[in-house]
Design a protein around this motif. Structure first.
Motif, PDB file in Angstrom:
ATOM      1  N   LYS A  12     -87.411  11.249  43.332  1.00  0.00           N
ATOM      2  CA  LYS A  12     -88.286  12.588  42.853  1.00  0.00           C
ATOM      3  C   LYS A  12     -89.586  12.629  44.319  1.00  0.00           C
ATOM      4  O   LYS A  12     -89.872  11.740  44.521  1.00  0.00           O
ATOM      5  CB  LYS A  12     -88.890  11.533  41.673  1.00  0.00           C
ATOM      6  N   GLY A  17     -86.553  17.719  41.885  1.00  0.00           N
ATOM      7  CA  GLY A  17     -85.987  16.304  40.703  1.00  0.00           C
ATOM      8  C   GLY A  17     -84.980  15.994  41.153  1.00  0.00           C
ATOM      9  O   GLY A  17     -84.254  14.791  40.643  1.00  0.00           O
ATOM     10  N   SER A  52     -94.522  16.722  38.728  1.00  0.00           N
ATOM     11  CA  SER A  52     -94.895  16.847  37.715  1.00  0.00           C
ATOM     12  C   SER A  52     -94.384  16.092  36.878  1.00  0.00           C
ATOM     13  O   SER A  52     -93.443  14.879  37.125  1.00  0.00           O
ATOM     14  CB  SER A  52     -94.608  18.405  37.583  1.00  0.00           C
ATOM     15  N   GLU A  53     -94.401  15.752  35.396  1.00  0.00           N
ATOM     16  CA  GLU A  53     -95.133  14.756  34.521  1.00  0.00           C
ATOM     17  C   GLU A  53     -93.590  14.683  34.325  1.00  0.00           C
ATOM     18  O   GLU A  53     -92.829  14.294  34.065  1.00  0.00           O
ATOM     19  CB  GLU A  53     -96.166  14.558  33.163  1.00  0.00           C
ATOM     20  N   GLU A  54     -93.092  15.796  34.227  1.00  0.00           N
ATOM     21  CA  GLU A  54     -92.271  16.621  33.248  1.00  0.00           C
ATOM     22  C   GLU A  54     -90.588  15.758  34.568  1.00  0.00           C
ATOM     23  O   GLU A  54     -89.394  15.970  34.004  1.00  0.00           O
ATOM     24  CB  GLU A  54     -91.773  17.902  32.986  1.00  0.00           C
ATOM     25  N   ALA A  55     -91.060  15.460  35.689  1.00  0.00           N
ATOM     26  CA  ALA A  55     -90.234  15.104  36.916  1.00  0.00           C
ATOM     27  C   ALA A  55     -90.334  13.935  36.589  1.00  0.00           C
ATOM     28  O   ALA A  55     -89.092  13.206  37.529  1.00  0.00           O
ATOM     29  CB  ALA A  55     -90.060  15.580  38.205  1.00  0.00           C
ATOM     30  N   PRO A  57     -88.596  11.420  33.649  1.00  0.00           N
ATOM     31  CA  PRO A  57     -88.242  11.618  31.958  1.00  0.00           C
ATOM     32  C   PRO A  57     -88.165  10.681  31.612  1.00  0.00           C
ATOM     33  O   PRO A  57     -86.509  10.393  31.031  1.00  0.00           O
ATOM     34  CB  PRO A  57     -87.291  12.721  31.965  1.00  0.00           C
ATOM     35  N   SER A  59     -88.511   8.739  28.570  1.00  0.00           N
ATOM     36  CA  SER A  59     -88.837   9.149  26.528  1.00  0.00           C
ATOM     37  C   SER A  59     -89.383   7.343  26.753  1.00  0.00           C
ATOM     38  O   SER A  59     -89.198   7.340  25.694  1.00  0.00           O
ATOM     39  CB  SER A  59     -87.622   9.141  26.109  1.00  0.00           C
ATOM     40  N   ARG A  64     -94.112   2.952  29.027  1.00  0.00           N
ATOM     41  CA  ARG A  64     -95.639   3.691  28.830  1.00  0.00           C
ATOM     42  C   ARG A  64     -96.879   3.474  29.577  1.00  0.00           C
ATOM     43  O   ARG A  64     -97.409   3.829  30.382  1.00  0.00           O
ATOM     44  CB  ARG A  64     -96.170   3.954  27.356  1.00  0.00           C
ATOM     45  N   ARG A  68     -97.416   4.669  37.609  1.00  0.00           N
ATOM     46  CA  ARG A  68     -97.181   5.710  37.617  1.00  0.00           C
ATOM     47  C   ARG A  68     -96.036   5.485  38.724  1.00  0.00           C
ATOM     48  O   ARG A  68     -94.694   5.938  39.013  1.00  0.00           O
ATOM     49  CB  ARG A  68     -98.209   7.202  38.113  1.00  0.00           C
TER      50      ARG A  68
END
Length: 398
Positions: A12, A17, A52-55, A57, A59, A64, A68
């Protein structure tokens, strides 16, 4: 002795990605850096390499509150394990060695504001985990179900490739048959930026084309970025036995230290020359994937080393103009770049550079397509570590 091979990897990085996106960035000479608002001194904008946060993933809510840097590593490890096709049982008996330079500094800085105001009840219970660099490796062990050895190295910007050195030792000593190794760092923080700005090492301004320029006396410093990269290393016999695809072989690796003050590095290049010489042995690499990052003192050592060992006969390139400098994980990203070069037969260009002051070096300025058998890699860390390695095409490859 059983050879050490690489059977999978994941990453990442800024604007990257997965494997195919990384190949595109390297082969086409794409710069993925961006201008970040207000992060510099006096709220100045600076150029950074952001994921990016989308990279990332993840869930699952149980991650949480993970720092990072750990979440990035988990996301990269999923790709590495999938590529290597490690079974649940094989993962259980594997080892993990991860490197980091600043660990959970991003969260520590945020929590410091709370603790500074003595707001005890607002202080998160995740604070202890963020402050423990080993949380990165512990997070991977939990996520992947690994029950073998787990170590975290913090040797500065060489930590990710130092993890490969330690993984090699574990494999050769029979401690494990497969080892996940890599680096993860999220150093885009006030502390990191201010520290390296004060040292005069970090690029200032907002002109992306002139920020973090490798091999140029015009460069004003490096571009800080965040990234995670994880590789699966195995004994060749183990990889062959389970029918794994082999992407490359770790032919040689060597590390030493300058032995100077924490505020100095060896400008003579003697120690880097020794590290590279010990790593490559008698093999002539197809090219060198250099640590050059746009910091003149470091880039000069790269040039000294190359002139001493290879002269003009071996091409040299740097990927720092593409993705910036991601501290402990950058060496692993150089390794993955080398594996892509071996698989697809190309030498990535050094983008941005005008070669000012380095005109005698055989710098690759545009992509070159040719058979790649061996790639030498250099890394240097704040604190004096020099770690060099040689990756080779698998001897069973066509």
């Amino acid at each position: 002795m059983d050879r050490i091979v690489i059977t999978g990897y994941g990453l990442k990085a800024p604007g990257v990605g997965d494997k195919e996106e990384y190949r595109n960035v390297l082969e086409k000479g794409v710069c993925t850096q961006k201008v970040v608002s207000g992060l510099g001194p006096h709220d100045e904008d600076i150029v950074c390499g952001i994921i990016s946060e989308e990279a990332i993933p993840l869930s699952d809510r149980k991650y949480r509150y993970y720092p990072r840097v750990a979440r990035m590593a988990i996301a990269a490890s999923d790709e590495a394990v999938a590529m290597a096709r490690l079974s649940e049982d094989e993962r259980r008996h594997a080892a993990i060695v991860m490197g980091t330079s600043v660990g959970g500094l991003k969260e520590i800085e945020a929590y410091a504001l709370i603790s500074g105001n003595r707001q005890y009840r607002k202080f998160p219970i995740s604070g202890a985990g963020a402050g423990n660099s080993h949380s990165i490796t512990s997070a991977l062990s939990y996520h992947l179900g690994v029950k073998g050895q787990a170590f975290t190295l913090s040797t500065g910007c060489t930590a990710g490739v130092d993890a490969m050195l330690m993984g090699k030792l574990l494999l050769e000593s029979g401690q494990c048959e497969a080892c996940l190794v890599g680096g993860s760092d999220a150093p885009i923080t006030i502390g990191s930026v201010y520290s390296f700005m004060r040292l005069g090492a970090l690029s200032r301004g907002t002109d992306i084309a002139r920020a973090g320029v490798p091999f140029s006396l015009s460069s004003e410093g490096f571009v800080v970025s965040e990234a995670a990269a994880v590789l699966v290393m195995e004994l060749e016999s183990h990889a062959r036995r389970r029918g794994a695809r082999i992407y490359g072989e770790l032919t040689g690796i060597y590390s030493n230290n300058d032995g100077l003050s924490i505020f100095e590095s060896d400008s003579t290049g003697r120690n880097m020359i020794t590290a590279m010489s010990r790593a490559v042995g008698e093999i002539r690499p197809t090219f060198v994937n250099s640590q050059a990052l746009g910091m003149q003192s470091n880039d000069q050592v790269e040039a000294i080393t190359h002139r001493a060992l290879f002269g003009s006969s071996v091409p040299i390139t740097s990927i720092k103009g593409n993705i910036g400098h991601s501290f402990a994980s950058i060496g692993n990203l150089q390794v993955i770049s080398a594996l892509l070069s071996i698989e697809y037969g190309f030498i990535p260009p050094t983008i941005k550079t005008d070669a000012n002051g380095f005109e005698d070096l055989p710098i690759v300025s545009s992509v070159r397509y040719e058979c790649v058998d061996h790639v030498a890699i250099t890394t240097h860390g704040y604190g004096g570590n020099n770690t060099c390695l040689l990756l080779s095409k698998s001897r069973g490859s066509g």
